[in-house]
Write a protein that holds these residues in place. Structure first.
Motif, PDB file in Angstrom:
ATOM      1  N   ILE A 190      -3.920   0.217   8.304  1.00  0.00           N
ATOM      2  CA  ILE A 190      -2.448   0.561   7.900  1.00  0.00           C
ATOM      3  C   ILE A 190      -1.410   0.668   9.105  1.00  0.00           C
ATOM      4  O   ILE A 190      -0.326   0.551   8.780  1.00  0.00           O
ATOM      5  CB  ILE A 190      -2.931   2.195   7.440  1.00  0.00           C
ATOM      6  CG1 ILE A 190      -3.635   2.078   6.134  1.00  0.00           C
ATOM      7  CG2 ILE A 190      -1.821   2.996   7.307  1.00  0.00           C
ATOM      8  CD1 ILE A 190      -4.212   3.363   5.571  1.00  0.00           C
ATOM      9  N   LEU A 230       3.638   0.846   7.838  1.00  0.00           N
ATOM     10  CA  LEU A 230       4.019   1.735   6.705  1.00  0.00           C
ATOM     11  C   LEU A 230       4.654   3.255   7.008  1.00  0.00           C
ATOM     12  O   LEU A 230       4.394   3.980   6.038  1.00  0.00           O
ATOM     13  CB  LEU A 230       2.871   1.772   5.723  1.00  0.00           C
ATOM     14  CG  LEU A 230       2.077   0.261   5.212  1.00  0.00           C
ATOM     15  CD1 LEU A 230       0.897   0.693   4.636  1.00  0.00           C
ATOM     16  CD2 LEU A 230       3.302  -0.383   4.415  1.00  0.00           C
ATOM     17  N   ASP A 231       5.254   3.325   8.135  1.00  0.00           N
ATOM     18  CA  ASP A 231       5.399   4.805   8.458  1.00  0.00           C
ATOM     19  C   ASP A 231       6.575   5.107   7.327  1.00  0.00           C
ATOM     20  O   ASP A 231       7.062   6.262   6.987  1.00  0.00           O
ATOM     21  CB  ASP A 231       6.205   4.636   9.771  1.00  0.00           C
ATOM     22  CG  ASP A 231       5.139   4.518  10.703  1.00  0.00           C
ATOM     23  OD1 ASP A 231       4.505   5.540  11.508  1.00  0.00           O
ATOM     24  OD2 ASP A 231       4.677   3.118  11.028  1.00  0.00           O
ATOM     25  N   GLN A 270       6.583   4.895   4.524  1.00  0.00           N
ATOM     26  CA  GLN A 270       6.063   5.077   3.273  1.00  0.00           C
ATOM     27  C   GLN A 270       5.439   6.411   3.138  1.00  0.00           C
ATOM     28  O   GLN A 270       4.789   7.032   2.166  1.00  0.00           O
ATOM     29  CB  GLN A 270       4.905   4.135   2.793  1.00  0.00           C
ATOM     30  CG  GLN A 270       5.123   2.752   2.486  1.00  0.00           C
ATOM     31  CD  GLN A 270       6.500   2.765   1.326  1.00  0.00           C
ATOM     32  OE1 GLN A 270       5.846   3.147   0.137  1.00  0.00           O
ATOM     33  NE2 GLN A 270       7.480   1.943   1.243  1.00  0.00           N
ATOM     34  N   VAL A 271       5.740   7.103   4.067  1.00  0.00           N
ATOM     35  CA  VAL A 271       5.499   8.645   4.229  1.00  0.00           C
ATOM     36  C   VAL A 271       6.620   9.757   3.637  1.00  0.00           C
ATOM     37  O   VAL A 271       7.848   9.095   4.126  1.00  0.00           O
ATOM     38  CB  VAL A 271       5.022   8.977   5.596  1.00  0.00           C
ATOM     39  CG1 VAL A 271       4.681  10.691   5.815  1.00  0.00           C
ATOM     40  CG2 VAL A 271       3.737   8.406   5.961  1.00  0.00           C
ATOM     41  N   VAL A 319       2.504  10.819   0.592  1.00  0.00           N
ATOM     42  CA  VAL A 319       2.925   9.552   0.807  1.00  0.00           C
ATOM     43  C   VAL A 319       3.380   9.050  -0.543  1.00  0.00           C
ATOM     44  O   VAL A 319       3.162   9.309  -1.731  1.00  0.00           O
ATOM     45  CB  VAL A 319       1.466   8.791   1.288  1.00  0.00           C
ATOM     46  CG1 VAL A 319       1.238   9.248   2.598  1.00  0.00           C
ATOM     47  CG2 VAL A 319       0.678   8.630   0.260  1.00  0.00           C
ATOM     48  N   LYS A 321       3.240   3.075  -2.858  1.00  0.00           N
ATOM     49  CA  LYS A 321       2.735   1.853  -2.061  1.00  0.00           C
ATOM     50  C   LYS A 321       1.782   2.207  -1.231  1.00  0.00           C
ATOM     51  O   LYS A 321       0.467   1.523  -1.077  1.00  0.00           O
ATOM     52  CB  LYS A 321       3.974   1.151  -1.511  1.00  0.00           C
ATOM     53  CG  LYS A 321       3.383  -0.032  -0.725  1.00  0.00           C
ATOM     54  CD  LYS A 321       4.729  -0.841   0.026  1.00  0.00           C
ATOM     55  CE  LYS A 321       4.363  -2.075   1.031  1.00  0.00           C
ATOM     56  NZ  LYS A 321       5.574  -2.330   1.316  1.00  0.00           N
ATOM     57  N   LEU A 322       1.898   3.010  -0.169  1.00  0.00           N
ATOM     58  CA  LEU A 322       0.855   3.428   0.678  1.00  0.00           C
ATOM     59  C   LEU A 322      -0.366   4.116   0.010  1.00  0.00           C
ATOM     60  O   LEU A 322      -1.470   3.761   0.689  1.00  0.00           O
ATOM     61  CB  LEU A 322       1.533   4.545   1.606  1.00  0.00           C
ATOM     62  CG  LEU A 322       0.529   5.008   2.825  1.00  0.00           C
ATOM     63  CD1 LEU A 322      -0.245   3.807   3.761  1.00  0.00           C
ATOM     64  CD2 LEU A 322       1.426   6.114   3.868  1.00  0.00           C
ATOM     65  N   PHE A 351      -4.075   2.555   0.489  1.00  0.00           N
ATOM     66  CA  PHE A 351      -4.996   3.554   0.948  1.00  0.00           C
ATOM     67  C   PHE A 351      -6.317   3.263   0.012  1.00  0.00           C
ATOM     68  O   PHE A 351      -7.373   3.095   0.390  1.00  0.00           O
ATOM     69  CB  PHE A 351      -4.579   4.746   1.143  1.00  0.00           C
ATOM     70  CG  PHE A 351      -5.848   5.919   1.437  1.00  0.00           C
ATOM     71  CD1 PHE A 351      -6.374   5.896   2.519  1.00  0.00           C
ATOM     72  CD2 PHE A 351      -6.166   6.628   0.197  1.00  0.00           C
ATOM     73  CE1 PHE A 351      -7.254   6.944   2.714  1.00  0.00           C
ATOM     74  CE2 PHE A 351      -7.218   7.710   0.504  1.00  0.00           C
ATOM     75  CZ  PHE A 351      -7.808   7.893   1.790  1.00  0.00           C
TER      76      PHE A 351
END
Length: 337
Positions: free
Chosen positions: A169, A174-175, A177-178, A306, A309-310, A314
């Motif tokens: 991750i 993907l930051d 995506q938070v 989130v 996408k994230l 996950f």
């Protein structure tokens, strides 16, 4: 060596497994005129024995783990994680997850706090995967039922999934995506007062009571399902659905586990009953991992933190790791059981 083996067998069977309790319950039920060799009597014996055993072990383990956890309040945990970088940070985060709450819904608020504090996203996800899937309690409970080899390998593989998942991750960057309210949040560094032994014991006992109240319904449901599987479902059905003749048993067990909500204490009696009926080891462990890590309620909670996408990545990483571990356990079952 023989003496050590005898001592270990006694510890595993009579202390952890509490076989003496099973024999005592059987004697009492027989004295009451209940035939414990029949389906009804055997179901009642299984239910009473597993419920008492799990709740007693649960109480002792939570007391010990919570005492240890009192040394790692959230602010201190953030400071510890902030000292490490790269894969070492993921490893420490995964290990820290072993002494934190027992279900994913309890871990998500900590995950949000760590992310708001500015810790790398991959590190916080290593913690989030490890916390419900692997803990000291699962090690002891698994040891009491499946033996030390299975318990140790389960914990090791769980930690590998947590470290690998968090690292992947992080590599995907993907930051963004938070959710923004978390990315823009600020952590207040509150000084932690030094606790004395009595304070820590009080905290640990409060955790025992709180956790016992929280998990008791799931333990009762899990033991009830386990008793039903153990005594009422034909062995041929379990073997056909989850035995070696079904190459998709691991995938099926993982998918079936996702909609459920329980912790490892509620899933162990189901896994125990399935294994006794002929299900493969990797199948039952994949089911346990799926329930504890990817339960539907916890995914709904995580979606608040989130973006889709994230969340999808996950779930995909965890599911893939669980399935791989399941097939690996199936392949080495004859060596460790």
């Amino acid at each position: 060596m023989e003496a050590l083996k005898t001592i270990w067998d006694f510890f595993q069977n009579e202390v952890l497994g509490m076989n003496w309790l099973n024999r005592l319950i059987e004697t009492i039920l027989n004295a009451c005129g209940l035939d414990t060799t029949g389906k009804i009597g055997a179901s009642i014996q299984f239910f009473i024995y597993d419920t008492i055993k799990i709740m007693v072990l649960l109480g002792v383990l939570i007391l010990i783990i919570s005492y240890i956890q009192s040394y790692f309040p959230p602010e201190r945990a953030k400071k510890i994680l902030g000292r490490f970088h790269g894969i070492w940070a993921n490893i420490i985060a995964a290990l820290l997850g072993t002494v934190t709450p027992f279900c994913s819904c309890s871990s998500i608020p900590l995950f949000i706090g760590f992310t708001s504090a500015g810790l790398p996203l991959g590190v916080t996800f290593s913690f989030l995967i490890s916390s419900p899937m692997v803990d000291l309690g699962s090690l002891v409970l698994l040891m009491s039922i499946f033996g030390w080899k299975v318990a140790v390998l389960y914990v090791i593989f769980g930690l590998v999934i947590a470290v690998a998942g968090g690292t992947l991750i992080e590599k995907l960057h993907l930051d963004n995506q938070v959710e923004e309210y978390i990315r823009n949040g600020h952590s207040i560094d509150v000084p932690q007062e030094e606790l004395h032994f009595k304070d820590r014991m009080k905290f640990a006992w409060e955790q025992v009571v709180e956790t016992a109240k929280k998990v008791a319904p799931y333990v009762l449901i899990g033991v009830g399902i386990g008793a039903f599987i153990h005594n009422w479902i034909p062995e041929e059905f379990i073997v056909k659905a989850l035995g070696e003749n079904n190459p998709f048993g691991v995938i099926l067990a993982t998918i079936v586990g996702i909609p459920m909500y329980a912790d490892i204490f509620g899933t162990i009696p189901i896994a125990e009953a399935l294994l006794a009926k002929g299900a493969l080891l990797g199948v039952v462990l994949s089911f346990m991992m799926g329930v504890t890590t990817l339960s539907l309620p916890s995914m709904i909670m995580l979606r608040k933190a989130v973006k889709p996408k994230l969340l999808g990545i996950f779930i995909g990483i965890c599911a893939a790791g669980i399935i791989i571990v399941g097939y690996l356990f199936n392949a080495i079952q004859y060596l460790i059981v």
